[in-house]
Design an enzyme around this catalytic site. Structure first.
Site, PDB file in Angstrom:
ATOM      1  N   HIS A 492       8.992 107.997  47.872  1.00  0.00           N
ATOM      2  CA  HIS A 492       8.792 109.405  47.505  1.00  0.00           C
ATOM      3  C   HIS A 492       7.488 109.940  48.103  1.00  0.00           C
ATOM      4  O   HIS A 492       7.475 110.950  48.809  1.00  0.00           O
ATOM      5  CB  HIS A 492       8.773 109.536  45.972  1.00  0.00           C
ATOM      6  CG  HIS A 492       8.475 110.917  45.479  1.00  0.00           C
ATOM      7  ND1 HIS A 492       9.448 111.763  45.006  1.00  0.00           N
ATOM      8  CD2 HIS A 492       7.308 111.617  45.396  1.00  0.00           C
ATOM      9  CE1 HIS A 492       8.896 112.917  44.655  1.00  0.00           C
ATOM     10  NE2 HIS A 492       7.590 112.856  44.883  1.00  0.00           N
ATOM     11  N   GLU A 493       6.409 109.239  47.813  1.00  0.00           N
ATOM     12  CA  GLU A 493       5.112 109.722  48.303  1.00  0.00           C
ATOM     13  C   GLU A 493       5.060 109.713  49.820  1.00  0.00           C
ATOM     14  O   GLU A 493       4.432 110.571  50.445  1.00  0.00           O
ATOM     15  CB  GLU A 493       3.957 108.901  47.713  1.00  0.00           C
ATOM     16  CG  GLU A 493       3.817 109.013  46.201  1.00  0.00           C
ATOM     17  CD  GLU A 493       3.766 110.449  45.680  1.00  0.00           C
ATOM     18  OE1 GLU A 493       3.286 111.337  46.402  1.00  0.00           O
ATOM     19  OE2 GLU A 493       4.224 110.667  44.538  1.00  0.00           O
ATOM     20  N   HIS A 496       6.308 112.888  51.193  1.00  0.00           N
ATOM     21  CA  HIS A 496       5.257 113.909  51.293  1.00  0.00           C
ATOM     22  C   HIS A 496       4.392 113.652  52.532  1.00  0.00           C
ATOM     23  O   HIS A 496       4.014 114.573  53.245  1.00  0.00           O
ATOM     24  CB  HIS A 496       4.349 113.869  50.061  1.00  0.00           C
ATOM     25  CG  HIS A 496       4.963 114.416  48.806  1.00  0.00           C
ATOM     26  ND1 HIS A 496       5.527 115.667  48.738  1.00  0.00           N
ATOM     27  CD2 HIS A 496       5.072 113.896  47.555  1.00  0.00           C
ATOM     28  CE1 HIS A 496       5.963 115.885  47.489  1.00  0.00           C
ATOM     29  NE2 HIS A 496       5.702 114.821  46.763  1.00  0.00           N
ATOM     30  N   HIS A 499       6.006 114.901  55.570  1.00  0.00           N
ATOM     31  CA  HIS A 499       5.885 116.364  55.638  1.00  0.00           C
ATOM     32  C   HIS A 499       4.568 116.731  56.330  1.00  0.00           C
ATOM     33  O   HIS A 499       4.504 117.650  57.145  1.00  0.00           O
ATOM     34  CB  HIS A 499       5.930 116.911  54.209  1.00  0.00           C
ATOM     35  CG  HIS A 499       6.321 118.348  54.074  1.00  0.00           C
ATOM     36  ND1 HIS A 499       6.471 118.955  52.857  1.00  0.00           N
ATOM     37  CD2 HIS A 499       6.572 119.311  54.986  1.00  0.00           C
ATOM     38  CE1 HIS A 499       6.805 120.229  53.029  1.00  0.00           C
ATOM     39  NE2 HIS A 499       6.868 120.464  54.325  1.00  0.00           N
TER      40      HIS A 499
END
Ligand SMILES: [Zn+2]
Length: 707
Positions: A492-493, A496, A499
């Site tokens: 998940h992290e 980010h 991104h």
């Protein structure tokens, strides 16, 4: 969670040295030295220097902004907006390091600096936003007919800066501005106290285990970590369960001792809720009152309306409609889950009724019975180092990145490691910092942070991206084994991080993860999907003793169980999202947090076997800063996008489809905030996302739901 370091009102984290720095600046203010455009001097930080460095940086920023505001030439995009994007680089640099200390290296010495500086930083932000001459220039550029001659990205920047200024109070009269500033300073102090109280309670209530019988049911790896925890903190017992999520959740899942489960659970849900000097409840009442007053001053009915204006949801009503659509099937599923668990407890002749400290424990038993799946069977295959290689590998397959370890870059703690990220053509893209383990002074949870964002309007500046988590460190020399949930958090992290790594924009205010909250969780949530692919598991989920990959039958059982316990997961999350939104729609009435929480959950018929994922006194997402206030629903909103985007991959033949990955990168990951998120998503998918994919994904009935 994605965390950015800029403050309450949005994107004023901007650009560079037009004016010579004052002579009393410290190392923290100066341009960073070293490779790739410089790196933070993490190894030379002296806490006492933060305050003078922040002061020097603010003073420099003030001069830069005044130069723009006083420019005798008429306002243009170049001499106003682009110039503003160049300002404040010193403050960006100091705050990047200051933010690391705040979230991961907090000491009483540092906390004193924070208490002093947070309100002053808030006041400084307001000073910029309330600079009338500056605002007039921004407004002139934004409203000029010449605006259409700007590039779409420049027009977006003009809109964003103008909107941010207005939303921060640029159009208020003098007394209105003064009141907003006073409120923001007081809020900054309250947020700091809230976070510091919470950290103190996470460090202050370990559960000490004194004899071997207390360890019943706990996996060996947990026992080792609990021993390390007791030793590291000089505690009396041979084992300690820290009062943080990464220790509490596995304990509640495995510990056979029901009395100890209850103790650990009570400590955890009481964080911030102890009467006395560290009680967060009075702070909550004051925070909510001030937020409501500020929203009114700024011309909005409530704080929620103010916060959601530029989000994808746009209005609290639309966000609430989504929460309310998913709530009934979620609590209906909880009933079924509890019934299944009760059956097992009854069959064992325990004579108990399932309570919140039993849920994780018996859910695990049901999972074992129904899917023949035992977390302890999975965990030996989930070595943190291997999984990290797996997430790098997937990013390579999808986006062409390669990751090479770098040892010459300064770090702030020996646990932190750094990689150089390169593109498929060998071009340097970014540095990736990874700070994996829990330690004293580091806040709970996991988050991504950019020490520097990608931009290119003057020249190419590459990103410095970090991931931070709280894995329990095992004994020296032994591999760190993580749970399946922890592995998902890792991916998940990293979503980010991708991104930030994929960002391909001109202006720093539009870069990377600087997008609305209910959109920013799309890249992170979708990246979790690659963990469960056979491509990753076969290569990287290797047994720590035998080196053998996870057997295909186990992979299959994991897949079959993927919708298991969705009632619990959805309900504990939604309860927090619901209370957050209701709190911020309540207006200026004085709120008693304990009463409000009870009433809101009572009205919603919250199942008694579950508590909110974050009870109000520990809800740092919404009270530790402005961050996710009236925005915790964002995870669900983004999950409707995530489920729908994942179906786009599946429709094209799978998660590794190159064409869909390229389109996802172009439309979503690279675009930052240069395009309206709804339009960007439409570009990727060819249509808007409905709620159908989300309901399918969680195994909830789809009937009667519309969005
Ligand atoms: Zn996140």
């Amino acid at each position: 969670m994605s965390q950015t370091l800029h403050g309450a009102v949005g994107a004023l984290t901007v650009a560079s040295g037009l004016v010579a720095a004052p002579s009393d600046t410290t190392l923290l203010v100066e341009p960073w030295k070293g490779p790739h455009g410089g790196v933070p001097p993490f190894d030379q930080v002296v806490v006492a220097e933060f305050q003078p460095a922040l002061e020097a940086a603010m003073s420099g920023y003030r001069t830069e902004v005044q130069t723009i505001a006083d420019n005798p030439a008429g306002p243009t995009f170049e001499n106003t907006l682009a110039a503003l994007e160049r300002c404040g680089r010193r403050l960006d640099r100091v705050r990047a390091v200051y933010g690391v200390w705040s979230s991961t290296m907090s000491t009483s010495e540092f906390q004193a600096v924070e208490r002093e500086m947070e309100p002053r930083l808030a006041a400084f932000r307001d000073e910029i936003y309330q600079n009338e001459r500056l605002f007039k220039r921004i407004e002139a550029v934004y409203q000029s007919p010449d605006k259409t001659k700007l590039t779409p990205e420049q027009q977006r920047l003009a809109w964003l800066l103008y909107t941010n200024f207005v939303r921060a109070g640029a159009k208020l009269d003098t007394s209105g501005k003064a009141r907003v500033t006073a409120i923001n300073q007081r809020l900054a102090t309250l947020y700091t106290s809230f976070s510091q109280n919470l950290l103190a309670d996470e460090e202050g209530y370990p559960t000490i285990l004194t004899n071997v019988a207390d360890l019943a049911g706990l996996p060996e790896s947990f026992q080792a970590a609990a021993a390390a925890q007791a030793e590291a903190r000089g505690l009396k017992g041979p084992w300690a369960v820290a009062n943080t999520r990464s220790s509490v959740e596995p304990f509640l899942t495995y510990a056979d001792r029901r009395d100890l489960r209850e103790t650990v659970w009570r400590n955890f849900v009481s964080r911030g809720d102890h009467p006395g000097a560290r009680d967060n409840k009075p702070l909550i009442t004051e925070i909510l009152k001030l937020r409501a007053e500020r929203a009114k001053l700024l011309g909005y009915p409530t704080h929620a309306h103010w916060r959601l204006e530029n989000s994808m949801a746009q209005t609290p009503e639309r966000a609430m409609a989504l929460i309310e659509a998913v709530w009934p099937p979620a609590i209906a599923r909880v009933k079924e889950e509890v019934a299944d668990m009760q059956k097992i407890a009854d069959a064992q002749g325990t004579g108990i009724r399932i309570e919140p400290w039993d849920y994780r424990y018996y859910a695990e038993k049901v999972r074992k019975a129904r899917y023949d799946l035992d977390e302890n069977e999975i965990k030996p295959y989930l070595q943190l180092d291997r999984l990290r290689e797996g997430m790098f590998w997937a990013a390579g397959r999808l986006y062409g990145f390669t990751f090479a370890p770098v040892t010459s870059v300064p770090v702030y703690h020996p646990d932190v490691r750094v990689w150089e990220v390169k593109a498929a053509d060998g071009r340097h893209v970014a540095l990736f910092y990874f700070d994996p383990y829990a330690r004293t002074g580091k806040r709970s949870g996991a988050w991504m942070n950019a020490y520097r964002n990608q931009e290119r309007f003057d020249h190419e500046i590459t990103a410095l991206i970090s991931n931070n988590s709280n894995f329990m460190k095992g004994k020296a020399g032994e591999p760190v084994l993580v749970s399946w949930e922890d592995a998902k958090t890792l991916f998940h992290e990293f979503g980010h991080a991708l991104h930030g790594l994929c960002s391909d924009v001109n202006y720093p205010s539009l870069s990377g993860t600087k997008v609305p909250r209910d959109y920013v969780e799309l890249p992170s949530q979708i990246n979790e999907r690659w963990l469960a692919t056979p491509e990753v598991l076969n290569r990287f989920a290797l047994h720590y003793r035998t080196g053998q990959p996870m057997p295909p039958a186990l992979v299959e059982r994991i897949k079959k169980a993927s919708r298991f316990n969705q009632g619990f997961a959805t309900t504990e999350f939604l309860a927090s999202a619901l209370v957050d939104m209701k709190l911020h729609l309540a207006g200026e009435q004085a709120i008693d947090p304990a009463q409000f929480e009870r009433d809101a959950l009572g009205q919603a018929r919250m199942p008694s076997e579950i508590v909110m994922r974050h009870r109000m006194p520990q809800f740092a997402h919404i009270f530790g800063n402005e961050g996710y206030s009236a925005g915790y629903y964002s995870y669900l909103w983004a999950d409707t996008l995530t489920a729908d985007a994942a179906e786009a991959f599946q429709e094209a033949g799978g998660l590794y489809d190159r064409e869909v990955a390229a389109r996802f990168r172009k439309c979503v990951l690279s675009a930052g905030n240069t395009v309206d998120p709804a339009a960007a998503y439409r570009q990727f998918r060819g249509r808007d996302a409905g709620i159908g994919a989300l309901m399918r994904d969680r195994g909830f009935p789809e009937r009667g739901v519309s969005q």
